[in-house]
Structures are given as C-alpha cells and as structure tokens.
Design an enzyme around this catalytic site. Structure first.
Site, PDB file in Angstrom:
ATOM      1  CB  CYS A 163      26.892  53.238  17.311  1.00 48.88           C
ATOM      2  SG  CYS A 163      28.184  52.176  16.634  1.00 48.88           S
ATOM      3  CG  HIS A 303      21.492  50.990  18.902  1.00 51.11           C
ATOM      4  ND1 HIS A 303      22.061  51.912  18.050  1.00 51.11           N
ATOM      5  CD2 HIS A 303      22.506  50.186  19.323  1.00 51.11           C
ATOM      6  CE1 HIS A 303      23.365  51.695  17.974  1.00 51.11           C
ATOM      7  NE2 HIS A 303      23.661  50.647  18.734  1.00 51.11           N
ATOM      8  CD  GLU A 314      17.158  49.288  21.241  1.00 52.65           C
ATOM      9  OE1 GLU A 314      16.685  50.383  20.866  1.00 52.65           O
ATOM     10  OE2 GLU A 314      17.912  48.591  20.518  1.00 52.65           O
ATOM     11  CE  LYS A 335      22.092  50.644  14.055  1.00 50.29           C
ATOM     12  NZ  LYS A 335      21.041  51.397  14.749  1.00 50.29           N
ATOM     13  CG  HIS A 340      25.546  49.726  13.176  1.00 50.09           C
ATOM     14  ND1 HIS A 340      25.271  51.069  13.226  1.00 50.09           N
ATOM     15  CD2 HIS A 340      25.928  49.383  14.436  1.00 50.09           C
ATOM     16  CE1 HIS A 340      25.470  51.523  14.445  1.00 50.09           C
ATOM     17  NE2 HIS A 340      25.864  50.512  15.203  1.00 50.09           N
ATOM     18  CG  PHE A 399      31.728  50.087  20.722  1.00 52.06           C
ATOM     19  CD1 PHE A 399      30.662  49.240  20.958  1.00 52.06           C
ATOM     20  CD2 PHE A 399      32.642  49.723  19.740  1.00 52.06           C
ATOM     21  CE1 PHE A 399      30.500  48.058  20.256  1.00 52.06           C
ATOM     22  CE2 PHE A 399      32.496  48.542  19.029  1.00 52.06           C
ATOM     23  CZ  PHE A 399      31.431  47.707  19.290  1.00 52.06           C
TER      24      PHE A 399
END
Length: 413
Positions: A163, A303, A314, A335, A340, A399
C-alpha cells in the site's frame, strides 16, 4: 545542483468517477464510493462490499484489440495516463522521449487474469491457457504498456511495495528528475483486485470491514466504530517535469513536489511498528528532504485505512513528528470516500493534496460519528472545509512495514 520538480498533469480513475473533475467533486462533496460488490457473486463471502470503478469502458481509451490483451489494472493505468497527458497539454511526440519515462506501481498486479486463467487450467487443462496470460498478469506491464502506448523510451521501472507503492513510485520519479536522469516522468499506481480470491484473502486476515448493510458507512478512519478497511480499485497518474522542461513548453504548473521519505519498520508482516515509529521517521525524512519545518505544513492526507491499530499509530506518529503543531494541522483520510486503492492509493491521495492546494478546500473524513479518545486530531469531520493550503504531506504505509511520505507545496516562481 538538484533540479526543481513540478506537477503539470493529473489523471484519475476512481470509485468517485472517471477523470480529475469527477474525482475532486466527489471528495469535496463528501460522497462515498462504496457499495455492494457487483463484479462477482459474493454469496459465499463474509465481506460483500467494495469501492468499485463504475462506468469504465476500456475502448474509450484503448483500441479494442489492445484492451483485450490487458488486465483491468493495466487498462486503468493507460486510461489515467491518457487523462494526465491531456491535462498537462503534453504530446510525447513533441519532446525528447529518450528523456521521458514511467515509474509506475501496483500492489498486486493482474490478479483478475491470474484468477481467470487458473479456473481455465482447472476446468479445461493447460493447453487452453491464453498465450497472453503472463504478459497480462505480471506487475511490470502497466509501466511497460504506458511506455509502449505513448512512446516513452527513458527510465522505466515498476514499484511493488504493497500500500506504499504509489508514494514510492512518485518519490522515485521525483528523484529521477531531480538528479538529472529524466526530464519528464509518468508516475502513480493502479489496482484492480476486487476479485473473489483477493477479497477472501484480505477477509481471512480480518482486515476488511464487514458492515455489509451500510456500505457507504463502512470506511470510517479514526472513528471509534471502525472495523477494517474497504477495498477499492482504480488508478492515479501524475505528470512530473523538471521546472526547466515545463517552463520551456509553457506548461501550466499545478504544484511542486519537494520532499520524499522512505523507511522500513522491520517489525511485522502486517502490523505497523508500535506507536507508528517507522511512519514517523518517513515523515521526518520527507520534511528534511524538502527543507520544510513541521510548523509549515498545513494539511496531511493520512494513510488512514480505518483499521484499529493503523489509525491509532498514525495519529501517534503525527503527534511525535509535529509536536504542538499537530493540534493545528488538518488531517483527513480520503479513503473514507474512495475505499483503499492499495497500490494506487498514494497516487489518488497525492492528487487530493494538489487539489486542496489549488482550490483552497480540505477534503473531509466522512463517517466521523463517534470520537476515539486515542485519535484526537482535527480529521476534518464529515464536511469539506475552505482553508489556505500551501504545504501538504501525503502518507502511505504498506504490509511488510514499508512507509513512504511525500511533501508537495504551492508553486512559486
């Protein structure tokens, strides 16, 4: 001497619409692009919602024969590139294409093609596999097709960092121009992974929201009721040029990219490092690269995936980097509206940052209903807000613990 790098064109294929205008109008209106999955039968799936691209006709952007030889993620990439070049007023035939290339990314690649061809193998045997299976499936084909479709003979590379992909691609393209390896670059990301295998895979990890009865409310970053992310699809494409190259052709300069930070958590397969330590380092590196103090940043496109740990860590990372200024910053997650987009997320979110700078509007985080005591910043809840934005930062974390942050600012001569 490092060269200045500017953005001159943008293209978007998103769940909020096709093209830059539809995408931005959707964000500014706080509209959700999430709904029931229509691309396959979800009867046996726990998660039955996603943010699909609707109304996309490949032949609006591609020759029919060529379109049939591309996976959906590559079709999105080429369509977004065509939009971005038109927006930039840049005809590759009129520039030195040996100095123009593509650094493009995808998190998963042609998984629709892989799934379809596996089914053919299982049902009909190996002799029925398409000769185009491999060229359609491999992740580098978006960058390859962009080069072939538009005659770009310079730097060509594919980024795959889950991502964080699109931010890494944009950052690498930025550096290629800044360091003199190219004069102009196509960059961004594309993804089309709303297929049974991928949805089942993410669902088995308990990563996806299962708010099937209220799809438009399922993606709710930083909200206390968040229960996982919502898969999206699409592409975001930017045209980057050296300032000299853009000025020489009289381009309309949209913004300037000034900083890039890239770090690794070295921690866990899927979970972020505790308290967002790696994310904080990425933001710090990006700000140092830009020569911009934390207090100069006006807006962060987070994010913000709508996962319990990710959003909390975050938030902590932002506080650690920005100190007291974190309370004065606007932070939102688009998002909440687009879902996403995985390897394409950072690109459409960079476009959102640039549009916030150009239009003086902060896109909201929708579905902010119940405050989370551990997520206590200004997330621009539920409604867009007018504001002067001179400097914006965009975060993307993947990830494997891969983190990438970008800094963009209003262009000044």
């Amino acid at each position: 001497m490092q060269r200045r790098v500017v953005i001159t064109g943008m293209g978007a294929v998103t769940p909020l619409g096709l093209g830059l205008d539809q995408f931005w109008e959707g964000l500014a209106a706080g509209r959700s692009g999430v709904g029931p999955i229509t691309l396959f039968d979800t009867a046996r799936h726990d998660c039955r919602i996603a943010a699909e691209v609707r109304g996309f006709v490949p032949t609006d952007f591609l020759d029919r024969k060529e379109a049939r030889r591309m996976d959906r993620y590559t079709q999105f990439a080429v369509a977004g590139t065509r939009m971005a070049l038109e927006h930039a007023g840049l005809d590759p035939a009129r520039v030195d294409t040996s100095r123009m290339g593509a650094i493009f990314g995808t998190g998963i690649g042609g998984i629709q093609t892989l799934s379809d061809q596996f089914q053919i193998l299982y049902e009909k045997g190996p002799s029925r596999i398409s000769p185009f299976f491999i060229p359609m499936f491999i992740p580098n084909m978006a960058a390859g097709q962009i080069a072939m479709q538009f005659g770009l003979k310079g730097f060509n590379e594919t980024v795959v960092t889950a991502c964080a992909t699109a931010n890494n691609a944009i950052g690498d393209a930025f550096k290629a121009i800044q360091w003199g390896m190219a004069d102009a670059m196509i960059t961004g990301g594309s993804e089309a992974a709303i297929v049974p295998l991928a949805v089942a895979g993410f669902s088995s990890m308990k990563a996806l929201s299962e708010r099937n009865d209220e799809p438009e409310k399922a993606s709710r970053p930083f909200d206390a009721g968040r229960d996982g992310f919502v898969m999206g699809e699409g592409s975001g494409v930017l045209v980057l040029e050296s300032l000299e190259h853009a000025l020489a052709r009289g381009a309309d300069i949209l913004a300037e990219i000034v900083g890039y930070g890239c770090t690794a958590d070295a921690h866990h397969l899927t979970e972020p490092a505790p308290e967002g330590e790696g994310a904080a380092r990425a933001m710090r590196v990006a700000l140092e690269d830009a020569g911009i103090a934390p207090g100069e940043v006006d807006y962060i496109n987070a994010h913000g995936t709508s996962t319990p740990k990710g959003d909390r860590f975050e938030t902590t990372a932002i506080k650690n980097v920005f100190g007291d200024h974190a309370r004065r910053l606007a932070v939102s997650s688009t998002k909440s509206m687009t879902g996403h987009l995985l390897g394409a997320a950072g690109a459409v979110e960079m476009i959102a940052c640039i549009q916030a700078i150009r239009h003086g509007v902060l896109p909201p985080t929708i579905n902010q209903d119940t405050p989370d005591p551990e997520c206590d910043l200004d997330y621009v809840p539920n409604r867009a807000r007018p504001a002067r934005v001179r400097v914006a930062l965009s975060n993307a974390f993947g990830f494997g613990g891969q983190n990438a942050s970008l800094v963009v600012r209003a262009f000044e001569e």
